[in-house]
Design a protein around this motif. Structure first.
Motif, PDB file in Angstrom:
ATOM      1  N   GLU A  41       0.295  -4.347   8.633  1.00 21.46           N
ATOM      2  CA  GLU A  41       0.764  -3.067   9.175  1.00 21.46           C
ATOM      3  C   GLU A  41       0.573  -3.033  10.681  1.00 21.46           C
ATOM      4  O   GLU A  41      -0.482  -3.391  11.198  1.00 21.46           O
ATOM      5  N   HIS A  85       6.577   0.228   9.359  1.00 26.42           N
ATOM      6  CA  HIS A  85       5.245  -0.129   9.874  1.00 26.42           C
ATOM      7  C   HIS A  85       4.584  -1.168   8.977  1.00 26.42           C
ATOM      8  O   HIS A  85       3.709  -1.890   9.411  1.00 26.42           O
ATOM      9  N   HIS A  86       4.982  -1.221   7.713  1.00 27.78           N
ATOM     10  CA  HIS A  86       4.479  -2.266   6.802  1.00 27.78           C
ATOM     11  C   HIS A  86       5.362  -3.501   6.927  1.00 27.78           C
ATOM     12  O   HIS A  86       6.585  -3.378   7.008  1.00 27.78           O
ATOM     13  N   ALA A  98       0.840  -1.199   0.000  1.00 29.26           N
ATOM     14  CA  ALA A  98       0.000   0.000   0.000  1.00 29.26           C
ATOM     15  C   ALA A  98       0.876   1.251   0.000  1.00 29.26           C
ATOM     16  O   ALA A  98       2.066   1.200   0.326  1.00 29.26           O
ATOM     17  N   GLU A  99       0.268   2.383  -0.358  1.00 29.17           N
ATOM     18  CA  GLU A  99       0.955   3.689  -0.333  1.00 29.17           C
ATOM     19  C   GLU A  99       2.279   3.668  -1.108  1.00 29.17           C
ATOM     20  O   GLU A  99       3.263   4.284  -0.707  1.00 29.17           O
ATOM     21  N   HIS A 108      -4.795  -3.226   8.056  1.00 28.25           N
ATOM     22  CA  HIS A 108      -4.498  -2.124   7.149  1.00 28.25           C
ATOM     23  C   HIS A 108      -5.806  -1.447   6.870  1.00 28.25           C
ATOM     24  O   HIS A 108      -6.846  -1.859   7.381  1.00 28.25           O
TER      25      HIS A 108
END
Ligand code: MN
Length: 496
Positions: A331, A446-447, A301-302, A348
């Motif tokens: 996450e 954090h991921h 993600a992101e 997440h």
């Protein structure tokens, strides 16, 4: 393609034909037994006994070019002079396991004579072989023990999975349909260096090229997949209008079908999205991404392509493990700090893989607190209990570091009925304080890529093969020890 592993037994002709016949017989019995154990995820193929430079070199050349061969297992039944192995080893490009074993489990006290000793001397021959592999600086795994021992067999099986990870890494292809989230550091990285080190291909496409694929999915296909969703998962309407709920879920079905075609047509096996860069998407891909992960695609993600590639790699490594419990993008979200009940709630925004689910999987449609799209449908569940590993790959500017935390997944003390996302809850090893302090000192993200089916040993062996640092936070980790290890590692890896 069915992966295979070659079993290469070393000997020499000093002890005559009769001895070599026994070596061949023993090797055949061992390979049959290992194949029939049901423990190994891949087939072992016995090669003719290796006794001369020429045969060794030819065999290793063939192993290096055979696409089905994912690794070579060597064992010296008798003494095999190691200079015979140098030219072959120089050309071997597949992962190497040195199985330090023996045909007989027990010394045959009543009958043992010098002939037996000369024939069954791996304690001797394997040291000669080990010496040359060490001298040549070749990465390899060494596993010691009787080949019938279930623990030894399990370790061979685990190494096979690692070898598949080593061999498959250079086939990982991740597509970014969004860049890294603005101002975020830990998900950034050097994509060129990642391709050099891991073989990963990381490309970008304009998000609306993926959206075009989604828009061209037929209504009947969307209808069929949405119907399947409602068969497989229970809708939790929670007061929402049922037709509106259906429409929002159907949007995710359309995204799943469109994105999958986009990935297949362009030969990618992982994808990166960003809630802030959705182009023509009506919703943040949620349920769609969850389903793609379940099918084996990588996800981050992101814009987090490093974690997407790691998730894909873990999926490749675990796909042939019988009874696998699951692998997901994950996450670190929030803590429970109550003494004796410490843990990290994992989730997440939407994108948690259903392979880790325990029990029922529900569909929910809820607003996102971020972004500006319609409320996305997502799958909601809690994760299985048990041991797992969470891994984060970070770019330190001059090199990569893989950080691995061994974790214990648990049930939360109480249900969380208002939380509209899938979750896991785990206590890091050795405990929450050291686990979290250590993770932060290492610079972990954090991921993470999370799996129940891999071990820190396997991930360290993979990292070793890739030539990068790996740090394990697990049972026995202390902050002082960890800090020293990081300093030593810096001295080692920065000098290269
Ligand atoms: Mn995130």
């Amino acid at each position: 393609m069915a992966f295979k592993f070659w079993f290469c037994v070393g000997s020499q002709d000093l002890y005559g034909e009769e001895c070599l016949k026994k070596v061949a017989d023993h090797s055949r019995i061992m390979v049959n037994e290992l194949n029939e154990s049901g423990v190994l995820p891949y087939e072992l193929v016995l090669k003719p006994t290796l006794i001369t430079n020429e045969v060794i070199r030819k065999t290793f050349d063939e192993a290096s070019t055979d696409p089905e061969c994912m690794g070579v297992i060597c064992w010296m039944h008798t003494f095999s002079p190691a200079k015979s192995w140098i030219l072959g080893l120089k050309e071997l490009s597949k992962p190497l396991l040195h199985l330090h074993t023996q045909f007989n489990e027990e010394i045959p006290y009543d009958t043992i004579d010098m002939d037996f000793m000369n024939e069954n001397q791996s304690a001797h021959g394997d040291r000669e072989f080990g010496h040359i592999v060490t001298r040549m600086g070749i990465e390899r795994k060494v596993i010691m023990g009787h080949y019938k021992d279930p623990e030894v067999q399990k370790r061979i099986a685990d190494w096979m999975v690692t070898a598949v990870g080593i061999g498959s890494s250079s086939h990982v292809r991740i597509v970014r349909i969004a860049d890294n989230m603005r101002n975020v550091a830990v998900t950034e990285g050097d994509k060129v260096e990642a391709q050099i080190k891991f073989g990963w291909e990381i490309d970008a496409y304009p998000v609306n090229e993926a959206v075009d694929y989604v828009n061209s999915v037929s209504d009947s296909d969307v209808k069929d997949l949405t119907a399947l969703y409602f068969d497989l998962y229970k809708p939790l309407y929670e007061g929402r209008d049922k037709d509106e709920f259906y429409r929002h879920t159907a949007v995710q079905a359309k995204i799943e079908l469109g994105l999958e075609k986009f990935l297949v047509d362009n030969k990618y096996d992982g994808i990166v999205t960003h809630f802030g860069d959705l182009g023509g998407f009506k919703q943040l891909p949620g349920l769609a991404i969850q389903r793609l992960m379940e099918k084996g695609y990588g996800f981050g993600a992101e814009g987090d392509w490093k974690t997407a590639a790691l998730v894909r790699l873990f999926k490749l490594m675990t796909k042939d493990i019988k009874g696998a419990k699951g692998t997901s993008f994950m996450e670190d979200y929030t803590y429970n700090l109550v003494k004796g009940k410490e843990g990290i709630l994992q989730a997440h925004m939407l994108e948690v893989c259903p392979t880790i689910a325990d029990g029922d999987i529900n569909i929910k449609v809820c607003p996102l607190s971020m972004g500006n799209r319609e409320d996305p449908a997502r799958l909601v569940f809690t994760a299985k209990e048990g041991k797992g590993v969470a891994a984060s790959l970070i770019d330190l500017g001059t090199r990569f570091r893989l950080i691995i935390n061994e974790v214990e997944c648990k049930k939360t003390e109480k249900p969380m009925p208002k939380l509209p996302v899938a979750t896991a809850f785990w206590t890091p090893k050795p405990n929450l304080r050291v686990g979290a302090e250590g993770w932060i000192i290492c610079g972990g993200a954090h991921h993470t890529a999370f799996s129940y089916d891999l071990t820190s040993e396997q991930l360290c062996d993979w990292a070793e093969a890739m030539g990068i640092e790996a740090v394990v936070i697990g049972e026995g980790t202390t902050i002082g020890g960890l800090k020293s290890e990081l300093r030593w590692n810096s001295a080692y890896y920065e000098r290269r």
